[in-house]
Design an enzyme around this catalytic site. Structure first.
Site, PDB file in Angstrom:
ATOM      1  N   GLY A 241      43.757 -30.699  26.477  1.00  0.00           N
ATOM      2  CA  GLY A 241      44.541 -31.516  25.548  1.00  0.00           C
ATOM      3  C   GLY A 241      44.516 -30.982  24.136  1.00  0.00           C
TER       4      GLY A 241
ATOM      5  CB  SER B 220      48.466 -28.319  21.708  1.00  0.00           C
ATOM      6  OG  SER B 220      48.553 -29.695  21.669  1.00  0.00           O
TER       7      SER B 220
ATOM      8  CD  GLU C  29      55.131 -28.584  26.871  1.00  0.00           C
ATOM      9  OE1 GLU C  29      54.247 -29.272  27.395  1.00  0.00           O
ATOM     10  OE2 GLU C  29      54.915 -27.845  25.890  1.00  0.00           O
TER      11      GLU C  29
ATOM     12  CG  ASP D 279      51.034 -31.546  21.207  1.00  0.00           C
ATOM     13  OD1 ASP D 279      50.522 -32.371  20.426  1.00  0.00           O
ATOM     14  OD2 ASP D 279      51.029 -31.676  22.440  1.00  0.00           O
TER      15      ASP D 279
END
EC number: 2.7.1.6
Length: 382
Positions: free
Chosen positions: A126, A128, A162, A174
């Site tokens: 987590g 990124s 993404e 992010d």
């Protein structure tokens, strides 16, 4: 050998000529403001000194050649002349291909590139790693071909790649912090306007990230459920997003909402308010107030948003018991595992590391990973 030296050496070895540029883009940790980004709210992340590094050079044709140093030097090669489609077997390739495909839709004034990629952002924690890769690839093309794109546009391009090409729903935070991060600062980001304000970090304070190493399983399905619940809440208030709902308005009618939706909404509204206050507490160097806000944030994620797990709560309790009111600790990231972030005076780091090492594995059967980070500069040449 650092990542720059490693990728440059590999570039020369594989391609037979020297790279002209080396680009880095950092991972990030979110200090406070969880699940607020897709509700058009506020977040307070900082870039960290773990990054994706790409050594690269422009080509005089329309071919893109990519070497993934961290995947046994796997190769991907594709043409800018043909429609860019997903790779069947190499998931990492799709992040690169997606970024390039979406760049073409923004500004097609670029040619081929050779690149070698390596990174040290822990994957699946987590922090990124994927956003760091997307921003690094976007910055490569922007720098090599002098594209008139700013950091926010490179970030948006990565998010689109993404969401639409890789097929993973994510907010903008992010990519934005990876592109725009500032050394020794956090960034208060308004996820509606994409405006960002640099917030100086107090001197002598460490950013500690502890990975629970609890394997996240629910994260995709539960994330989408939370998004739907938030959208349901916004519709109830006839607003485009929860950003537009005040806590007062919510409290007046909370009992009319589905009880689960009400809890989700309460988290987002209170977290937004906490995040804005946290930015001013940090700027004043008020670590005590920051610690209180982080504790409230964690309780809200645990009780209202219901995204923590016992292993994460255990980690938070161990750290909190060690630091008292000298700093703060909370879960960071999407939830259901992953990491906690702590802001603590540097001289308390050894005590925290020792307490966690002695207690966490004994209580959970899992060994943690401990990172001490510095708030770092966003993407660019290195």
């Amino acid at each position: 050998m650092n990542l720059k030296e490693k990728t440059r050496a590999l570039f020369a070895e594989i391609f037979g000529y020297p790279a002209t540029h080396t680009i880095q883009a950092p991972g990030r940790v979110n200090l406070i403001g969880e699940h607020t980004d897709y509700n058009d709210g506020f977040v307070l992340p900082c870039a960290i000194d773990y990054q994706t590094v790409i050594s690269c050079a422009p080509r005089d044709d329309r071919t893109v050649r990519v070497i993934a140093a961290d995947y046994d030097n796997q190769v991907d090669e594709f043409s800018l002349e043909a429609p860019i489609v997903t790779h069947d077997s190499q998931q990492w390739s799709n992040y690169v291909r997606g970024v390039v495909k979406h760049l073409q839709q923004r500004n097609n004034a670029f040619g081929g590139v050779d690149m070698v990629i390596s990174g040290n952002v822990p994957q699946g924690a987590g922090l990124s790693s994927s956003a760091s890769l997307e921003v690094a690839v976007g910055t490569v093309f922007q720098q090599l071909y002098h594209l008139p794109l700013d950091g926010a546009q490179i970030a948006l391009n990565g998010q689109e790649a993404e969401n639409q090409f890789v097929g993973c729903n994510c907010g903008i935070m992010d990519q934005l912090i990876s592109a725009l991060g500032k050394k020794d600062h956090a960034l208060l980001i308004d996820c509606r306007t994409l405006g960002a304000k640099a917030v100086s970090m107090p001197k002598g304070v460490a950013v500690v990230i502890i990975n629970s190493n609890f394997k996240r399983t629910l994260v995709g399905s539960e994330y989408n459920t939370r998004r739907e619940q938030c959208e349901t809440g916004a519709r109830f208030f006839q607003q485009p997003a929860l950003r537009d709902v005040s806590l007062e308005a919510f409290n007046a009618v909370a009992s009319e909402l589905d009880p689960v939706v009400a809890k989700r909404v309460r988290h987002v509204l209170s977290e937004n308010a906490r995040t804005v206050e946290a930015a001013s507490a940090l700027e004043k160097g008020d670590l005590q107030r920051m610690g209180q806000l982080m504790a409230e944030s964690h309780a809200s994620m645990r009780d209202d948003f219901e995204i923590t797990v016992p292993q994460i709560d255990t980690l938070v309790d161990i750290v909190k018991a060690t630091i008292g009111d000298q700093g703060g600790v909370r879960m960071t990231g999407g939830g259901f595992g992953g990491c906690v972030v702590a802001l603590i005076p540097e001289d308390l780091v050894p005590a925290v590391q020792q307490a966690v090492a002695q207690q966490y594995e004994a209580k959970t059967g899992i060994k943690e990973t401990f990172y001490v980070c510095k708030p770092s500069q966003g993407a660019g040449q290195c």
